[in-house]
Design a protein around this motif. Structure first.
Motif, PDB file in Angstrom:
ATOM      1  N   ILE A 182       0.858  -1.187   0.000  1.00  0.00           N
ATOM      2  CA  ILE A 182       0.000   0.000   0.000  1.00  0.00           C
ATOM      3  C   ILE A 182       0.895   1.239   0.000  1.00  0.00           C
ATOM      4  CG2 ILE A 182      -1.791   1.252   1.272  1.00  0.00           C
ATOM      5  CD1 ILE A 182      -2.507  -1.504   2.597  1.00  0.00           C
ATOM      6  N   LYS A 183       0.684   2.152  -0.941  1.00  0.00           N
ATOM      7  CA  LYS A 183       1.543   3.323  -1.095  1.00  0.00           C
ATOM      8  C   LYS A 183       0.893   4.575  -0.511  1.00  0.00           C
ATOM      9  CE  LYS A 183       4.793   3.085  -3.556  1.00  0.00           C
ATOM     10  NZ  LYS A 183       6.203   2.730  -3.166  1.00  0.00           N
ATOM     11  N   LYS A 184       1.733   5.488  -0.038  1.00  0.00           N
ATOM     12  CA  LYS A 184       1.253   6.837   0.267  1.00  0.00           C
ATOM     13  C   LYS A 184       0.908   7.453  -1.085  1.00  0.00           C
ATOM     14  CE  LYS A 184       5.030   8.545   2.108  1.00  0.00           C
ATOM     15  NZ  LYS A 184       6.120   7.558   2.246  1.00  0.00           N
ATOM     16  N   ASP A 185      -0.301   7.942  -1.186  1.00  0.00           N
ATOM     17  CA  ASP A 185      -0.620   8.497  -2.496  1.00  0.00           C
ATOM     18  C   ASP A 185      -0.974   9.973  -2.391  1.00  0.00           C
ATOM     19  OD1 ASP A 185      -3.013   8.305  -1.262  1.00  0.00           O
ATOM     20  OD2 ASP A 185      -3.921   6.917  -2.693  1.00  0.00           O
ATOM     21  N   GLY A 186      -0.580  10.606  -1.266  1.00  0.00           N
ATOM     22  CA  GLY A 186      -0.822  12.028  -1.112  1.00  0.00           C
ATOM     23  C   GLY A 186      -2.222  12.351  -0.621  1.00  0.00           C
ATOM     24  N   LYS A 187      -3.027  11.280  -0.414  1.00  0.00           N
ATOM     25  CA  LYS A 187      -4.389  11.503   0.088  1.00  0.00           C
ATOM     26  C   LYS A 187      -4.451  11.120   1.568  1.00  0.00           C
ATOM     27  CE  LYS A 187      -6.013   9.275  -3.594  1.00  0.00           C
ATOM     28  NZ  LYS A 187      -6.675   8.554  -4.606  1.00  0.00           N
ATOM     29  N   GLU A 188      -5.653  10.824   2.047  1.00  0.00           N
ATOM     30  CA  GLU A 188      -5.860  10.389   3.435  1.00  0.00           C
ATOM     31  C   GLU A 188      -5.052   9.116   3.730  1.00  0.00           C
ATOM     32  OE1 GLU A 188      -8.887  11.225   5.944  1.00  0.00           O
ATOM     33  OE2 GLU A 188      -7.704  12.914   5.202  1.00  0.00           O
TER      34      GLU A 188
END
Ligand code: CTP
Ligand code: CA
Length: 227
Positions: A113-119
């Motif tokens: 699971i990647k940080k995608d700049g959202k919550e």
């Protein structure tokens, strides 16, 4: 050789022991776990084997070596642990000392699971199977003696007695796992044993001594006096 020279009061009996934490995958690199070291469960498996029982140990991920003379099966998750336990039946005695994760991620992500700049992602959990309750209710295959542990941080004896009823096991060994107690991962344990007769308070002692006392009480229950 010398290791097995103690009186083999449990010879001819088959025992199943669970030990350690479980790891519940969130994605390929992350998991849910807990602070269990496996020391108490491993000590019990080793002691039962030393006294002549034929022991299967189903262990979650631990840093401990496999105990001598014990058939050790390694698993990660609660569901794998349940499957290994059911595969080990029939046994005379089952002892559930594992700190099974109560929950797992309802969906295991196939990719990291990647940080995608959202919550930040919300973790949705679902309940794991209760291995102790399943073994206690395994019908014709039910072990004659089913023993559980109860990890409590308050009202220890009361909560453990209720847990014994709920799970349908024969004995519960309750221990204090509050942060102050140092039990989880530590060398000592203070046990309150609850059976159908009531409650027995054991003095604080090493996990090896708890294993010896438990083995002696099991031998008594199976009418195996010292020879
Ligand atoms: N246990 C199990 N499988 C589970 C949860 C617990 O076999 N999924 C066993 C443990 O090995 C222990 C006993 O059940 O022998 C009690 O575990 P504990 O965590 O104290 O009780 P829970 O029923 O999970 O309740 P809670 O954690 O909410 O107090
Ligand atoms: Ca639990």
């Amino acid at each position: 050789e010398a290791y097995f020279s103690a009186s083999r009061r449990l010879s001819g009996l088959r025992a199943l022991v669970t030990s350690g934490p479980t790891h519940e995958a969130i994605d390929p690199v992350r998991y849910i776990a807990n602070r269990s070291s496996g020391r108490q469960g491993h000590a019990i498996a080793a002691e039962l084997a030393r006294q002549g029982a034929e022991v299967t140990l189903v262990s979650g991920p631990v840093t401990l070596p496999d105990p001598p003379g014990v058939n050790t099966l390694h698993v990660n998750s609660a569901r794998e642990m349940l499957q290994a336990c059911e595969g080990a039946l029939p046994v005379d005695i089952a002892i559930c000392a594992a700190a099974v994760s109560d929950w797992r991620a309802s969906e295991e992500a196939g990719q990291k699971i990647k940080k995608d700049g959202k919550e930040p992602p919300a973790l949705k959990l679902c309940e794991n199977p209760d291995i102790l309750a399943r073994l206690s209710a395994s019908g014709a295959k039910r072990p004659r003696l089913v023993i559980g542990f109860a990890a409590e941080t308050s009202d220890i004896a009361e909560q453990a007695a209720a847990k014994r009823q709920r799970k349908g096991c024969d004995w519960i060994l309750a221990n204090d796992v509050s942060a102050e107690s140092g039990t989880f991962g530590g060398p000592d344990n203070r046990i309150i044993l609850i059976d159908d007769q009531g409650q027995e308070d054991w003095p604080r002692s090493s996990k090896d001594a708890v294993a010896q006392r438990l083995a002696a009480r099991i031998a008594q229950a199976f009418d195996r006096p010292h020879r």
